[in-house]
Design an enzyme around this catalytic site. Structure first.
Site, mmCIF file in Angstrom:
data_model
loop_
_atom_site.group_PDB
_atom_site.id
_atom_site.type_symbol
_atom_site.label_atom_id
_atom_site.label_comp_id
_atom_site.label_asym_id
_atom_site.label_seq_id
_atom_site.Cartn_x
_atom_site.Cartn_y
_atom_site.Cartn_z
ATOM 1 N N GLU A 7 0.816 -1.222 0.000
ATOM 2 C CA GLU A 7 0.000 0.000 0.000
ATOM 3 C C GLU A 7 0.850 1.273 0.000
ATOM 4 O O GLU A 7 0.660 2.171 0.813
ATOM 5 C CB GLU A 7 -0.974 -0.021 1.189
ATOM 6 C CG GLU A 7 -1.969 -1.161 1.107
ATOM 7 C CD GLU A 7 -2.992 -1.161 2.246
ATOM 8 O OE1 GLU A 7 -2.822 -0.383 3.206
ATOM 9 O OE2 GLU A 7 -3.952 -1.936 2.166
ATOM 10 N N GLU A 126 -5.551 -8.733 0.466
ATOM 11 C CA GLU A 126 -6.243 -8.346 1.702
ATOM 12 C C GLU A 126 -7.715 -8.132 1.383
ATOM 13 O O GLU A 126 -8.058 -7.481 0.393
ATOM 14 C CB GLU A 126 -5.702 -7.028 2.281
ATOM 15 C CG GLU A 126 -4.367 -7.105 2.970
ATOM 16 C CD GLU A 126 -4.020 -5.772 3.639
ATOM 17 O OE1 GLU A 126 -4.959 -4.994 3.969
ATOM 18 O OE2 GLU A 126 -2.822 -5.505 3.830
#
Length: 215
Positions: A7, A126
């Protein structure tokens, strides 16, 4: 598996609609990652490597401008994104406890249409939703999420962070969300999980009685 990064964001933490120069840097870092691992010798010259979109996002700009790194061996790269959709349902900073199927399907479909159909494996590294005393909705969401991803050939990894997204109770070493795990496994292996609303709601009520054991 080795993964390039997690991320990665701009200095001002833009999650959506990032500038193209930020995506360019993300692509460059993915390439540097692949080159570096391949040059370290041993099994790393053929190891499977996971590369992320900007912010592991399915944002249109992020996926449209993602560039798959060149590699010295064929079929050893995997593209990863993270999906928490709809965000108000999946996260604990919102009171929303319901979702629509389109809110779940849209980002998964985008990920496949923009990247997965080209032949490189895609994973959702995720996903997950927090407990807001809405066990039935969470199990239903999990079933639909994994079923939808599986139809596109995309594998899913639940983000069990040991706290709000936990489905395994680390204090007592027990599975705390058996219905979610059953839905995950059944849908991921080609089955059709039956969501038993009565059993799930009864379990949710009893689960709350054990909360003090974990403090």
């Amino acid at each position: 598996l080795f993964e390039s990064f997690n991320e990665i964001l701009t200095d001002d933490n833009l999650w959506n609609s990032p500038p193209l120069d930020a995506i360019k840097v993300t692509n460059e870092l993915n390439q540097i990652f692949v080159d570096t691992v391949r040059n370290t010798g041993g099994y790393n010259d053929k190891r499977c490597l996971v590369v992320n979109t900007y912010a592991a996002s399915t944002d249109a700009i992020a996926v449209n401008n993602f560039v798959l790194p060149t590699d010295t061996i064929e079929n050893r790269l995997i593209i990863e994104a993270h999906i928490y959709s709809p965000f108000p349902f999946t996260h604990d900073d919102s009171p929303v406890t319901t979702y629509t199927e389109n809110e779940v399907k849209a980002p998964i479909s985008t990920l496949f249409v923009k990247l997965g159909f080209k032949g490189t494996p895609v994973i959702i590294g995720e996903f997950g939703c927090v407990d807001k005393d809405n066990d039935f909705e969470r199990v239903s969401w999990t079933k639909y999420f994994v079923d939808t991803a599986s139809k596109y050939g995309i594998k899913c990894f639940w983000w069990d962070n040991g706290s709000q997204f936990s489905i395994i109770n680390r204090h007592r070493n027990v599975i705390s969300e058996p219905f979610i795990i059953d839905a995950l496994i059944t849908e991921a292996t080609g089955g059709d999980y039956i969501v038993d609303e009565t059993s799930i709601r009864n379990y949710g009520a009893n689960k709350n009685l054990c909360a003090n054991l974990d403090k």
